[in-house]
Write an enzyme that holds these catalytic residues in place. Structure first.
Site, PDB file in Angstrom:
ATOM      1  N   GLY A 196       0.817  -1.210   0.000  1.00  0.00           N
ATOM      2  CA  GLY A 196       0.000   0.000   0.000  1.00  0.00           C
ATOM      3  C   GLY A 196       0.845   1.252   0.000  1.00  0.00           C
ATOM      4  N   CYS A 197       0.261   2.343   0.441  1.00  0.00           N
ATOM      5  CA  CYS A 197       0.982   3.615   0.491  1.00  0.00           C
ATOM      6  C   CYS A 197       2.266   3.468   1.287  1.00  0.00           C
ATOM      7  CB  CYS A 197       0.088   4.685   1.123  1.00  0.00           C
ATOM      8  SG  CYS A 197       0.935   6.246   1.424  1.00  0.00           S
ATOM      9  N   PHE A 198       3.373   3.917   0.732  1.00  0.00           N
ATOM     10  CA  PHE A 198       4.661   3.718   1.411  1.00  0.00           C
ATOM     11  C   PHE A 198       4.832   4.558   2.668  1.00  0.00           C
ATOM     12  CE2 PHE A 198       6.519   6.127  -2.559  1.00  0.00           C
ATOM     13  CZ  PHE A 198       5.836   7.280  -2.242  1.00  0.00           C
TER      14      PHE A 198
END
Length: 235
Positions: free
Chosen positions: A55-57
């Protein structure tokens, strides 16, 4: 000006609005207590590298920056070419890249297997295909980019172990593949969780992940994050 994540779906925009006004205390993906891997990478001298995507880092980086034994956790891109390792391009979902995090760690203090256990337990939901929470697209896929055959064997065996134990209600969709390259993300993406703890997206989706790390993996948790500003970014 630092960019916020406005390249989200309408569903995500709604989640942000709810986060801003109702201040919910739970993460988009709940942490799951899971067993450790039955096999692990043998400890060796010197720092080792793990590259994962979930997902979003921002949240992935934030969790591992609070993990003991990790000397650096850098947000970036893996799976595509150097020419397309750019946030605006990656956000289209057409580059082959995943938002990934490069983790440098001391194997005498934390093992590769424990890093994967944290990844599957508190970082993300490995049963979500090409999405994570409010973020959708192949750039948010669950992936493990392995640096060598030993990492590959451990990652694949662990996924099989967790699936056999039916730890999750659905099968794990995490892809395991060789690490071709890692490209650090733009500076404004680094240390984002630490720099913007009250930003609605971070407060709703990512701060609970760090809290889960502290609760479930207390022996691996450190209060002061290891920030990119204090680490050397290497490819």
């Amino acid at each position: 000006m630092r960019r916020t994540r406005f390249t989200l779906s309408l569903c995500a925009a709604g989640a942000l609005a709810i986060a801003a006004f109702a201040a919910p205390s739970r993460a988009a993906e709940d942490a799951v207590v899971i067993p450790p891997p039955a096999m692990d990478v043998q400890a060796s001298d010197g720092l080792q590298t793990a590259v994962i995507a979930g997902g979003c880092f921002w949240g992935v980086q934030g969790v591992f920056q609070h993990t003991a034994g990790v000397t650096s956790a850098v947000s970036g891109y893996s799976g595509g070419s150097k020419a397309t390792a750019d946030y605006n391009l990656v956000s289209t979902g057409s580059t082959g890249h995943a938002e990934a995090v490069q983790i440098k760690y001391d194997p005498k203090k934390i093992s590769y297997g424990r890093i994967l256990q944290i990844f599957f337990s508190v970082v993300h939901d490995p049963t979500q295909l090409n999405r994570q929470g409010p973020d959708t697209g192949t750039q948010y896929r669950s992936a493990i980019f392995t640096a060598n055959d030993e990492q590959k064997k451990v990652a694949e065996a662990y996924i099989a172990q967790l699936n056999a134990a039916k730890v999750y209600k659905k099968p794990i969709v995490t892809k395991v593949g060789p690490l071709e390259a890692f490209y650090p993300a733009e500076a404004y993406h680094q240390d984002y969780l630490t720099l913007h703890p009250n930003q609605p997206y971070i407060a709703y989706n990512d701060i609970p992940k760090v809290e889960a790390l502290k609760k479930i993996f207390a022996e691996n948790y450190i209060e002061k994050p290891t920030l990119v500003g204090n680490a050397k970014v290497t490819n």
